[in-house]
Design an enzyme around this catalytic site. Structure first.
Site, PDB file in Angstrom:
ATOM      1  N   GLY A 113     -38.586 -10.736 -40.359  1.00  0.00           N
ATOM      2  CA  GLY A 113     -37.418 -11.183 -41.108  1.00  0.00           C
ATOM      3  C   GLY A 113     -36.509 -10.016 -41.435  1.00  0.00           C
ATOM      4  O   GLY A 113     -36.940  -8.865 -41.488  1.00  0.00           O
ATOM      5  N   ARG A 114     -35.240 -10.343 -41.647  1.00  0.00           N
ATOM      6  CA  ARG A 114     -34.261  -9.299 -41.944  1.00  0.00           C
ATOM      7  C   ARG A 114     -33.116  -9.916 -42.733  1.00  0.00           C
ATOM      8  O   ARG A 114     -32.685 -11.032 -42.463  1.00  0.00           O
ATOM      9  CB  ARG A 114     -33.743  -8.693 -40.641  1.00  0.00           C
ATOM     10  CG  ARG A 114     -32.667  -7.633 -40.800  1.00  0.00           C
ATOM     11  CD  ARG A 114     -32.195  -7.176 -39.430  1.00  0.00           C
ATOM     12  NE  ARG A 114     -33.207  -6.388 -38.760  1.00  0.00           N
ATOM     13  CZ  ARG A 114     -33.211  -5.071 -38.704  1.00  0.00           C
ATOM     14  NH1 ARG A 114     -32.254  -4.383 -39.329  1.00  0.00           N
ATOM     15  NH2 ARG A 114     -34.155  -4.416 -38.055  1.00  0.00           N
ATOM     16  N   GLY A 115     -32.622  -9.204 -43.715  1.00  0.00           N
ATOM     17  CA  GLY A 115     -31.495  -9.679 -44.505  1.00  0.00           C
ATOM     18  C   GLY A 115     -30.785  -8.509 -45.140  1.00  0.00           C
ATOM     19  O   GLY A 115     -31.104  -7.340 -44.875  1.00  0.00           O
ATOM     20  N   GLY A 123     -33.216  -6.151 -47.118  1.00  0.00           N
ATOM     21  CA  GLY A 123     -34.238  -5.341 -46.496  1.00  0.00           C
ATOM     22  C   GLY A 123     -34.807  -5.968 -45.240  1.00  0.00           C
ATOM     23  O   GLY A 123     -34.338  -7.010 -44.773  1.00  0.00           O
ATOM     24  N   VAL A 155     -38.418  -7.241 -43.277  1.00  0.00           N
ATOM     25  CA  VAL A 155     -39.760  -7.734 -43.590  1.00  0.00           C
ATOM     26  C   VAL A 155     -40.676  -7.561 -42.379  1.00  0.00           C
ATOM     27  O   VAL A 155     -40.295  -7.917 -41.253  1.00  0.00           O
ATOM     28  CB  VAL A 155     -39.722  -9.218 -44.001  1.00  0.00           C
ATOM     29  CG1 VAL A 155     -41.111  -9.681 -44.429  1.00  0.00           C
ATOM     30  CG2 VAL A 155     -38.725  -9.437 -45.132  1.00  0.00           C
ATOM     31  N   LYS A 208     -41.806  -6.184 -47.491  1.00  0.00           N
ATOM     32  CA  LYS A 208     -40.344  -6.072 -47.416  1.00  0.00           C
ATOM     33  C   LYS A 208     -39.898  -4.689 -47.855  1.00  0.00           C
ATOM     34  O   LYS A 208     -40.061  -4.306 -49.013  1.00  0.00           O
ATOM     35  CB  LYS A 208     -39.676  -7.139 -48.277  1.00  0.00           C
ATOM     36  CG  LYS A 208     -38.155  -7.054 -48.202  1.00  0.00           C
ATOM     37  CD  LYS A 208     -37.488  -8.236 -48.858  1.00  0.00           C
ATOM     38  CE  LYS A 208     -35.978  -8.167 -48.660  1.00  0.00           C
ATOM     39  NZ  LYS A 208     -35.292  -9.340 -49.215  1.00  0.00           N
ATOM     40  N   ASP A 240     -29.699 -15.513 -53.733  1.00  0.00           N
ATOM     41  CA  ASP A 240     -29.581 -15.775 -52.296  1.00  0.00           C
ATOM     42  C   ASP A 240     -30.746 -16.670 -51.881  1.00  0.00           C
ATOM     43  O   ASP A 240     -31.764 -16.193 -51.402  1.00  0.00           O
ATOM     44  CB  ASP A 240     -29.605 -14.456 -51.524  1.00  0.00           C
ATOM     45  CG  ASP A 240     -29.125 -14.607 -50.089  1.00  0.00           C
ATOM     46  OD1 ASP A 240     -28.447 -15.605 -49.796  1.00  0.00           O
ATOM     47  OD2 ASP A 240     -29.426 -13.737 -49.261  1.00  0.00           O
TER      48      ASP A 240
END
Length: 246
Positions: free
Chosen positions: A22-24, A27, A29, A43, A139
């Site tokens: 995962g990415r946002g 950060g 993950v 994360k 978010d």
């Protein structure tokens, strides 16, 4: 209770931060396996979420609060790392990943989507109304466990609040994902739990329509040409008006 891990422990558990899941904006993950054999998501907080000026005591107090909520529709925080410049949060790893990843499949029928919407609402309501210092998510992200039960996730962008509202000057930057962000962020209005309700509404619209709020909806005319682009909310609103007029 959250456990403190060293950077080397988490680096080893994630095979050198190798498997990104995962990415946002907050950060990246990585999947890993903790020494007690639990599958975890680590994360690495980046940018302003990884604030090197934040004192250790402040960070630990915030982590302690974020790790305290216990609800069936909240992703569990298992631990953290604060070592030098590193700020890492350790969560349970949920088998079916993000809701967004599953919307394009045929797995989620109408009943399952309803249960996901209901469970997500319960998780957010707990954060807003039942925590000692209520947590503004900022978010809204939803992950699905092995039974496709929803869990509100990703508290890396959360803000701990002690009152009913907070002026957005207290935030270091606008928080959230484009398409899901409430108007308050850009109109300099007080930030309240309503910003999470707004984001949640977009998640529900996404489940109902199959269209992402992060992309403008393209409308096509009779000749097959793209006529114009609209936000998801505008597109839904116009369709409701057309249906009502019929």
């Amino acid at each position: 209770m959250c456990k403190g891990y060293s950077y080397d422990e988490l680096k080893k558990a994630t095979w050198g931060f190798k498997e990104e899941i995962g990415r946002g904006s907050g950060g990246i993950v990585y999947k890993g396996v903790l020494p007690d054999n639990r599958v975890a998501a680590a994360k690495l907080l980046i940018n302003e979420a990884n604030n090197h000026d934040q004192g250790e005591a402040e960070f630990l107090a915030e982590v302690s609060t974020l790790g305290r909520p216990n609800h069936m529709h909240l992703m569990k925080m298992w631990g953290y790392c604060i070592e030098g410049k590193h700020r890492i949060l350790v969560y349970e790893c949920l088998e079916h990943g993000s809701l967004k990843q599953n919307l394009s499949s045929n797995v989620l029928d109408r009943e399952m989507r309803f249960e996901i919407a209901l469970g997500t609402a319960k998780g957010l309501a707990y954060l807003h109304e039942e925590c000692l210092g209520w947590i503004l998510h900022c978010d809204v992200k939803v992950l699905l466990d092995s039974y496709y039960s929803p869990k509100v996730a990703d508290f890396g962008l959360s803000k701990l609040l002690k009152g009913a509202k907070l002026n957005n000057s207290a935030f270091s930057r606008i928080r959230g994902t484009r398409g899901y962000m409430a108007p308050e962020w850009v109109s300099n209005q007080p930030i309240t739990s309503k910003v999470d309700v707004y984001s949640y509404g977009h998640v529900v619209l996404e489940m109902l329509t199959g269209r992402s709020p992060t992309n403008d909806v393209q409308t096509v005319n009779d000749t097959g040409e793209i006529e114009n682009r609209r936000s998801l909310v505008s597109w839904v609103r116009e369709n409701i008006k057309e249906t009502s007029s019929d």
